[in-house]
Scaffold this motif. Structure first.
Motif, PDB file in Angstrom:
ATOM      1  N   HIS A  53       0.915  -1.296   0.296  1.00  0.00           N
ATOM      2  CA  HIS A  53       0.199   0.020  -0.584  1.00  0.00           C
ATOM      3  C   HIS A  53       0.737   0.848   0.199  1.00  0.00           C
ATOM      4  O   HIS A  53       2.018   0.935  -0.016  1.00  0.00           O
ATOM      5  N   HIS A 109      -2.007  -2.782  -3.260  1.00  0.00           N
ATOM      6  CA  HIS A 109      -3.726  -2.696  -2.941  1.00  0.00           C
ATOM      7  C   HIS A 109      -4.741  -2.603  -3.702  1.00  0.00           C
ATOM      8  O   HIS A 109      -5.778  -2.691  -4.410  1.00  0.00           O
ATOM      9  N   CYS A 123      -3.964   2.905  -4.246  1.00  0.00           N
ATOM     10  CA  CYS A 123      -3.045   2.605  -3.509  1.00  0.00           C
ATOM     11  C   CYS A 123      -1.774   2.090  -4.257  1.00  0.00           C
ATOM     12  O   CYS A 123      -1.876   1.334  -4.712  1.00  0.00           O
TER      13      CYS A 123
HETATM   14 ZN   LIG Z   1      -4.085   0.315   0.531  1.00  0.00          ZN
END
Ligand SMILES: [Zn+2]
Length: 436
Positions: A76, A186, A208
């Motif tokens: 992320h 992500h 992300c």
């Molecule tokens: Zn994330």
């Protein structure tokens, strides 16, 4: 003959097999996922990052649960600075000034200087991926280790971060036997329900780590398609599909991807994903007026959001938003979210809480500035006021312009319109003049 030669063949065949088996018993199973990787320079193996244990900070209401299976590692970008990220990951998310979760939102966070923070030991389930699916497997948090890089998806990830991440990935992949390609971002695994941009379940809920460079993290292989889009389980997001599986090189079109400024090709959806209408997403219009995401529809309308609007993610509160030229790095605002790459321009200045004044080109990284630092952009200076002088002798007629700023020796930073008594401006005050 036939049977004899058959026996000999078997013996000839078995002999190397037994040898291989012996080698395996002695040195352990080879890591097959490493097979296609070139040998690493020795220095990389010797590198060990600093790991800071942060587990005691996780909120008491978070329940520790061991994952039953680990198939993926999810990367992320935190979309905030280190201090506010660590707060959110361990204590929980703030929505509209209230804590709405129990923390435990990642296993690790990697600071821009490469330091690794262990938020939760890797065997525990971290609540990091939300509504997610990969290759038909749902609830990715229950099947993965989550790593947050302190960065924005529209900023750079530092070399120190990649070096530490590569080390961490090696440790985790060895522990769980995860193939290179199952280290995912992500943005790749999150999906959302129908909204104003998509009538069906779709990718694109999260942005992300869309700037994640796999090679820099030592990953040799990658998925070349989205298995859930291919199987018809989800609608694709053009922007993300282009980045992860398209012919468009992320680096060829860096400008368009690495910006939180709205343009024809960079919509609020591209920058904020599902957070486009969140009260924690702040829209700074070209004139300086601000609107939180949950008020855009009523007060302006999404279609009337002008090009040049800057999108600030994870702003902890929309109260006391800085309307004038002086911005403060607090409540989730960072030098990067406010200025982008211009954070290190010579015409950007920082007023640190300790009284130090730094021009942008002397700042090593946007996240190296302490919280509550004040910031101005597009200025020249400083011009120091010497004893017995009047400000107009220092900067000329602009001394009374509302954009001309005065930094007093006692760390007060005032606009000229706030000053009544010009003779009372103390010697040693530094003046900053707005560039046209
Ligand atoms: Zn994330």
């Amino acid at each position: 003959m036939q049977s004899l030669s058959h026996t000999r063949n078997i013996r000839n065949f078995l002999r190397p097999c037994l040898l291989i088996l012996l080698v395996i018993v002695l040195v352990g199973l080879p890591d097959l996922s490493e097979g296609t990787r070139p040998a690493q320079p020795k220095s990389r193996f010797q590198f060990t990052p600093r790991v800071i244990d942060y587990q005691h900070k996780v909120s008491d209401c978070f329940k520790l649960r061991t994952r039953k299976e680990t198939r993926f590692i999810i990367v992320h970008t935190s979309e905030a600075g280190l201090e506010s990220t660590l707060r959110t990951l361990s204590q929980g998310k703030v929505r509209g000034c209230r804590l709405t979760s129990c923390g435990g939102h990642a296993n690790y966070a990697i600071a821009r200087n490469g330091d690794i923070y262990r938020i939760l030991a890797h065997r525990f389930r971290a609540d990091h991926a939300g509504i997610s699916m990969w290759n038909g497997c749902r609830d990715i948090s229950s099947y993965s280790v989550g790593i947050e890089l302190i960065a924005y998806h529209y900023s750079t990830i530092t070399n120190s971060q990649y070096r530490s991440l590569e080390w961490l990935l090696q440790v985790l992949r060895k522990t769980y036997g995860i193939a290179d390609k199952n280290v995912l971002t992500h943005a790749q695994v999150a999906y959302g329900g129908p909204n104003r941009w998509h009538p069906t379940n779709h990718r694109g809920r999260k942005r992300c780590a869309k700037n994640f460079d796999r090679q820099k993290a030592g990953l040799a292989s990658a998925w070349t398609y989205d298995p859930d889009v291919r199987a018809g389980r989800l609608a694709k997001d053009d922007h993300l599909a282009d980045i992860f599986y398209g012919s468009a090189s992320l680096f060829a079109s860096k400008e368009a991807f690495q910006s939180n400024v709205i343009s024809v090709s960079n919509t609020a959806w591209n920058v904020a994903g599902e957070d486009y209408n969140s009260c924690n997403t702040l829209y700074v219009l070209p004139g300086g007026k601000t609107l939180p995401g949950d008020q855009v529809e009523n007060k302006l309308g999404w279609k009337r959001l002008p090009a040049g609007t800057r999108v600030l993610l994870n702003v902890e509160s929309d109260q006391n938003v800085d309307q004038g030229p002086i911005k403060t790095l607090e409540r989730g605002k960072t030098a990067w979210s406010l200025a982008g790459p211009k954070y290190r321009n010579k015409t950007t200045f920082y007023f640190l809480p300790n009284g130090e004044v730094l021009p942008g080109h002397r700042v090593s990284d946007w996240d190296a500035l302490p919280e509550h630092t004040r910031m101005i952009m597009g200025y020249r200076g400083p011009y120091t006021l010497h004893p017995g002088k009047h400000p107009k002798h220092v900067v000329g007629s602009v001394y009374r312009n509302e954009n001309t700023l005065y930094f007093y020796p006692d760390k007060k930073l005032l606009s000229a319109v706030e000053i009544q008594n010009w003779v009372g401006v103390p010697a040693g005050t530094r003046l900053f003049v707005k560039l046209n």
